[in-house]
Design a protein around this motif. Structure first.
Motif, PDB file in Angstrom:
ATOM      1  N   ALA A  38     -13.320  16.037  -9.101  1.00 24.21           N
ATOM      2  CA  ALA A  38     -14.275  15.128  -8.337  1.00 24.21           C
ATOM      3  C   ALA A  38     -14.880  13.909  -7.662  1.00 24.21           C
ATOM      4  O   ALA A  38     -14.432  13.393  -6.855  1.00 24.21           O
ATOM      5  CB  ALA A  38     -15.897  15.303  -8.656  1.00 24.21           C
ATOM      6  N   SER A  39     -14.044  13.156  -8.793  1.00 24.77           N
ATOM      7  CA  SER A  39     -13.896  12.005  -9.151  1.00 24.77           C
ATOM      8  C   SER A  39     -12.186  11.086  -8.088  1.00 24.77           C
ATOM      9  O   SER A  39     -12.830  10.878  -7.237  1.00 24.77           O
ATOM     10  CB  SER A  39     -13.984  10.835  -9.867  1.00 24.77           C
ATOM     11  N   ILE A  40     -11.327  11.945  -7.646  1.00 20.25           N
ATOM     12  CA  ILE A  40     -10.501  11.553  -6.739  1.00 20.25           C
ATOM     13  C   ILE A  40     -10.822  12.242  -5.681  1.00 20.25           C
ATOM     14  O   ILE A  40     -10.542  11.570  -4.643  1.00 20.25           O
ATOM     15  CB  ILE A  40      -9.495  13.085  -7.421  1.00 20.25           C
ATOM     16  N   GLY A  41     -11.165  12.872  -5.665  1.00 25.28           N
ATOM     17  CA  GLY A  41     -12.059  13.467  -3.877  1.00 25.28           C
ATOM     18  C   GLY A  41     -12.621  12.021  -3.781  1.00 25.28           C
ATOM     19  O   GLY A  41     -12.550  12.311  -1.853  1.00 25.28           O
ATOM     20  N   ALA A  66      -5.419   6.395   8.325  1.00 24.69           N
ATOM     21  CA  ALA A  66      -6.834   7.476   6.818  1.00 24.69           C
ATOM     22  C   ALA A  66      -5.765   8.099   6.679  1.00 24.69           C
ATOM     23  O   ALA A  66      -5.726   8.297   4.986  1.00 24.69           O
ATOM     24  CB  ALA A  66      -7.692   7.912   7.381  1.00 24.69           C
ATOM     25  N   ILE A  67      -4.905   8.854   6.710  1.00 22.61           N
ATOM     26  CA  ILE A  67      -4.312   9.471   6.014  1.00 22.61           C
ATOM     27  C   ILE A  67      -3.402   9.058   5.055  1.00 22.61           C
ATOM     28  O   ILE A  67      -2.961   9.577   4.589  1.00 22.61           O
ATOM     29  CB  ILE A  67      -3.219  10.385   7.610  1.00 22.61           C
ATOM     30  N   ALA A  68      -2.717   8.343   6.271  1.00 23.36           N
ATOM     31  CA  ALA A  68      -1.306   7.401   5.240  1.00 23.36           C
ATOM     32  C   ALA A  68      -1.617   7.308   3.928  1.00 23.36           C
ATOM     33  O   ALA A  68      -1.781   7.157   2.618  1.00 23.36           O
ATOM     34  CB  ALA A  68      -0.759   6.426   6.353  1.00 23.36           C
ATOM     35  N   PHE A  69      -3.489   5.941   4.648  1.00 24.20           N
ATOM     36  CA  PHE A  69      -3.995   5.404   2.819  1.00 24.20           C
ATOM     37  C   PHE A  69      -4.606   6.191   1.703  1.00 24.20           C
ATOM     38  O   PHE A  69      -4.729   6.284   0.671  1.00 24.20           O
ATOM     39  CB  PHE A  69      -5.418   4.550   4.049  1.00 24.20           C
ATOM     40  N   SER A  70      -4.224   7.701   2.190  1.00 24.64           N
ATOM     41  CA  SER A  70      -5.319   8.253   1.916  1.00 24.64           C
ATOM     42  C   SER A  70      -4.170   9.847   0.126  1.00 24.64           C
ATOM     43  O   SER A  70      -4.330   9.098  -0.565  1.00 24.64           O
ATOM     44  CB  SER A  70      -6.265   9.687   2.156  1.00 24.64           C
ATOM     45  N   VAL A  71      -3.123   9.040   1.590  1.00 19.94           N
ATOM     46  CA  VAL A  71      -2.324   9.938   0.445  1.00 19.94           C
ATOM     47  C   VAL A  71      -1.847   9.108  -0.416  1.00 19.94           C
ATOM     48  O   VAL A  71      -0.628   9.445  -1.227  1.00 19.94           O
ATOM     49  CB  VAL A  71      -1.342  10.719   1.772  1.00 19.94           C
ATOM     50  N   GLY A  72      -1.500   7.729   0.190  1.00 18.74           N
ATOM     51  CA  GLY A  72      -0.400   6.625  -0.397  1.00 18.74           C
ATOM     52  C   GLY A  72      -1.925   6.413  -1.498  1.00 18.74           C
ATOM     53  O   GLY A  72      -1.263   6.446  -3.669  1.00 18.74           O
ATOM     54  N   VAL A  73      -2.659   6.424  -2.004  1.00 21.72           N
ATOM     55  CA  VAL A  73      -4.048   6.610  -3.324  1.00 21.72           C
ATOM     56  C   VAL A  73      -3.698   7.602  -4.071  1.00 21.72           C
ATOM     57  O   VAL A  73      -3.655   7.208  -5.009  1.00 21.72           O
ATOM     58  CB  VAL A  73      -5.231   6.167  -2.980  1.00 21.72           C
ATOM     59  N   LEU A 180      -0.751  20.053  -4.413  1.00 24.17           N
ATOM     60  CA  LEU A 180      -2.600  19.797  -4.592  1.00 24.17           C
ATOM     61  C   LEU A 180      -3.697  18.197  -4.223  1.00 24.17           C
ATOM     62  O   LEU A 180      -3.979  18.017  -2.795  1.00 24.17           O
ATOM     63  CB  LEU A 180      -2.798  20.382  -5.617  1.00 24.17           C
ATOM     64  N   LEU A 181      -2.856  17.614  -4.494  1.00 31.21           N
ATOM     65  CA  LEU A 181      -3.488  16.290  -4.168  1.00 31.21           C
ATOM     66  C   LEU A 181      -2.603  15.718  -2.915  1.00 31.21           C
ATOM     67  O   LEU A 181      -4.009  15.232  -2.167  1.00 31.21           O
ATOM     68  CB  LEU A 181      -3.028  14.503  -5.138  1.00 31.21           C
ATOM     69  N   PHE A 182      -2.057  15.863  -2.515  1.00 32.04           N
ATOM     70  CA  PHE A 182      -1.514  16.114  -0.988  1.00 32.04           C
ATOM     71  C   PHE A 182      -2.375  16.624  -0.086  1.00 32.04           C
ATOM     72  O   PHE A 182      -2.764  15.773   0.787  1.00 32.04           O
ATOM     73  CB  PHE A 182       0.038  16.256  -1.197  1.00 32.04           C
ATOM     74  N   ILE A 183      -2.885  17.786  -0.308  1.00 35.51           N
ATOM     75  CA  ILE A 183      -2.842  18.401   0.845  1.00 35.51           C
ATOM     76  C   ILE A 183      -4.840  17.945   0.336  1.00 35.51           C
ATOM     77  O   ILE A 183      -5.492  18.125   1.206  1.00 35.51           O
ATOM     78  CB  ILE A 183      -3.512  20.451   0.425  1.00 35.51           C
ATOM     79  N   ILE A 184      -5.020  17.045  -0.534  1.00 36.81           N
ATOM     80  CA  ILE A 184      -6.531  17.213  -0.496  1.00 36.81           C
ATOM     81  C   ILE A 184      -7.189  16.350   0.112  1.00 36.81           C
ATOM     82  O   ILE A 184      -8.135  16.049   1.012  1.00 36.81           O
ATOM     83  CB  ILE A 184      -7.004  16.632  -2.365  1.00 36.81           C
ATOM     84  N   ALA A 185      -5.627  15.097   0.760  1.00 40.06           N
ATOM     85  CA  ALA A 185      -5.278  13.541   0.483  1.00 40.06           C
ATOM     86  C   ALA A 185      -5.952  13.606   1.776  1.00 40.06           C
ATOM     87  O   ALA A 185      -6.048  13.261   2.915  1.00 40.06           O
ATOM     88  CB  ALA A 185      -4.635  13.272   0.384  1.00 40.06           C
TER      89      ALA A 185
END
Ligand SMILES: Nc1ncnc2c1ncn2[C@@H]1O[C@H](COP(=O)(O)OP(=O)(O)O)[C@@H](O)[C@H]1O
Ligand SMILES: [Mg+2]
Lengths: 276, 242
Positions: A38-41, A66-73, A180-185
């Motif tokens: 949850a905290s990742i989301g 936005a996409i670049a930044f959240s994928v980066g994080v 999974l992390l990539f798709i969430i981002a």
């Protein structure tokens, strides 16, 4: 895509956007809530928010930023936890604070410069003024989410069960975890325009929580969560237009209300109290 | 031919500089019943996880089931069963015993492959072998600690491993369950599958020759073959010496 069914173009786009956002987020939500992600989301949604503000500030495409930044994080979470020897939660806390600080800094600064007009759409979302391309992107990401779950179903189940045991069994869980992390981002960043950085969390967590009140196995959760999200969102969009109410917060409230109802009616609770 | 060959290995946890296991050499061949003893925090769990590559080996040579652990950890883990020491499954874990045992097959299957008839059969066999048929449709989080332990053992038996690692598998089990598990392990050993078991309970050991490894502070302090009756004494003595 729904134009033949819904006459009004704006309503039609809003329904489509909400529907795709619901599908992607609620399916991911089933995995997220089970894995204590949850905290990742939460962090990613704010990373997307910070990214979008950077995009606006630099007057480039806010969505791409936005996409670049959240994928980066998303890519940073694992390595930072390892290097800093902290629990992932603490890492996320640090990243989350950084994202919020960046976003607020830039938004305030843009207001000072007199170009802060669209910042509120990042916070609260805006289903009314979406471009067709944004809806196609949302459709693509919800399709991607479905394909991901179908393709890696057994790995996803194993990860949801226990990461360590999944690793010990020789599965390539790391790969699946990073996808999974990539798709969430990606989903979070794309949904930012629709529901906003502050509310996206509802889509990620609440439908899965509703489904978990009634479902005993993962397969049915993956079906019930998006169905519930879809129905509630569609109803919310309709009600929003009918009574001229702000759509995203309305849907968020409706989802939370549904959750409350689900808790009261939960079959699971009844079964567990009976057997104990 | 050894199935497990460790030569001068050092292992460290991610982000740590100080190695936990230092200059350790160990060979384990077919059909060996290996007991690892030693005080708490001697590095027994870390040794098991070095064998299957879950902990990073920083120096030395490690070959398990014909694979270089440092390069092909996944391939090693597909063939090595590992019953972990600590696990916790919350009461709402949405997986049944049957599903969890089935997951034992997933590593062998590989990405993108669906379980086949033979995988379901193997899972069913493992459930029957451990004697948990009555739990098959229950969700794992609602079982007792001992029952969960049995499920994890079945999960690893379903894998049909070439080596079985078990980390204090008896700690949750009652007397009859221990005897039952020992019988299963003895069958594996007789079939040629070596088992490596970290344990403090030496009374129920089968009456065969035991390969005893005693550890302390990340090193092996004793590596001998002895009769089962002698194990407890040797472990106690070598612990007193330090
Ligand atoms: N995840 C970890 N990260 C860092 N150090 C660890 C970790 N797990 C265990 N250790 C350290 O490794 C040493 C050996 O631990 P372990 O292998 O669990 O011992 P044993 O199983 O013999 O009780 C201990 O000093 C412990 O503190
Ligand atoms: Mg241990």
């Amino acid at each position: 895509m729904l134009e033949p069914l819904i006459q009004n173009n704006v309503v039609c786009h809003a329904v489509e956007a909400m529907a795709f956002a619901s599908i992607a987020c609620s399916i991911l939500g089933v995995v997220i809530s089970r894995m204590n992600l949850a905290s990742i989301g939460f962090t990613m949604s704010h990373a997307a928010f910070a990214g979008a503000s950077i995009g606006m500030f630099l007057e480039t495409n806010a969505q791409m930023a936005a996409i670049a930044f959240s994928v980066g994080v998303a890519a940073l979470i694992g390595p930072i936890s390892d290097k800093a020897k902290m629990a992932a939660d603490a890492t996320l806390g640090v990243l989350f604070a950084l994202c919020m600080a960046l976003a607020i800094f830039l938004i305030s600064y843009m207001q000072y410069l007199g170009k802060g007009l669209s910042a509120s759409s990042l916070l609260f979302g805006d289903v009314i003024s979406l471009y067709r391309e944004e809806i196609y992107a949302l459709a693509a990401v919800s399709l991607l989410t479905i394909i991901f779950v179908l393709l890696f179903y057994k790995e996803i189940c194993a990860i949801m069960f226990n990461m360590k045991i999944a690793q010990a069994s020789g599965m390539r869980v790391q790969v699946v975890y990073y996808i999974l992390l990539f798709i969430i981002a990606l989903s979070v960043a794309l949904c930012l325009n629709i529901v906003g950085g502050l509310l996206i969390f509802v889509w990620l967590v609440t439908p899965a929580s509703i489904a978990s009140q009634f479902c005993f196995d993962v397969r049915s959760m993956f079906i019930v969560a998006p169905l519930v999200a879809l129905l509630v969102s569609a109803f919310g969009v309709w009600a929003g237009f009918e009574y001229t109410l702000p759509i995203a917060p309305l849907v968020a409230l409706l989802l939370t209300g549904t959750f409350g109802l689900a808790v009261m009616l939960s079959t699971k609770r009844k079964v567990t109290t009976r057997t104990h | 031919m050894s199935i497990i060959e460790l030569e001068g290995i050092y292992t460290a946890y991610e982000g740590d500089d100080k190695p936990i296991i230092r200059d350790l050499t160990l060979n384990i061949g077919r059909g060996e019943y290996v007991v690892i003893g030693g005080p708490n925090s001697a590095g027994k769990t870390t040794l098991l996880e070095s064998i299957n590559g879950l902990v990073k080996i920083t120096h030395g040579r490690a070959n398990v089931c014909g694979f270089d652990v440092r390069r092909s950890g996944h391939d090693v883990r597909k063939k090595v069963g590992y019953v972990v020491q600590n696990f916790y499954f919350d009461p709402f874990t949405p997986f049944t015993t049957q599903q969890v045992v089935m997951m034992g097959r997933y590593g062998r299957l590989g990405l993108l492959k669906r379980p086949l008839e033979e995988d379901y059969k193997a899972a069913e066999r493992a459930i029957r072998l451990v004697g948990i048929e009555d739990l098959a449709q229950k969700t794992i989080g609602t079982l007792s600690g001992g029952q969960q332990q049995k499920v994890m053992i079945a999960h690893n038996l379903a894998k049909e491993p070439e080596v079985m690692l078990l980390d204090e598998p008896f700690s949750n089990l009652d007397f009859s369950a221990r005897e039952y598990l020992q019988a299963i392990l003895l069958d594996l050993v007789k079939g040629g599958t070596p088992i490596v078991i970290v344990s403090h309970a030496f009374d129920g050991l089968p009456d065969i020759r035991i390969h005893l490894v005693v550890m302390n502070e990340g090193r092996i302090t004793k590596d001998i073959c002895c009769p089962a009756q002698a194990v407890e004494d040797i472990v106690r003595k070598s612990s007193l010496k330090q």
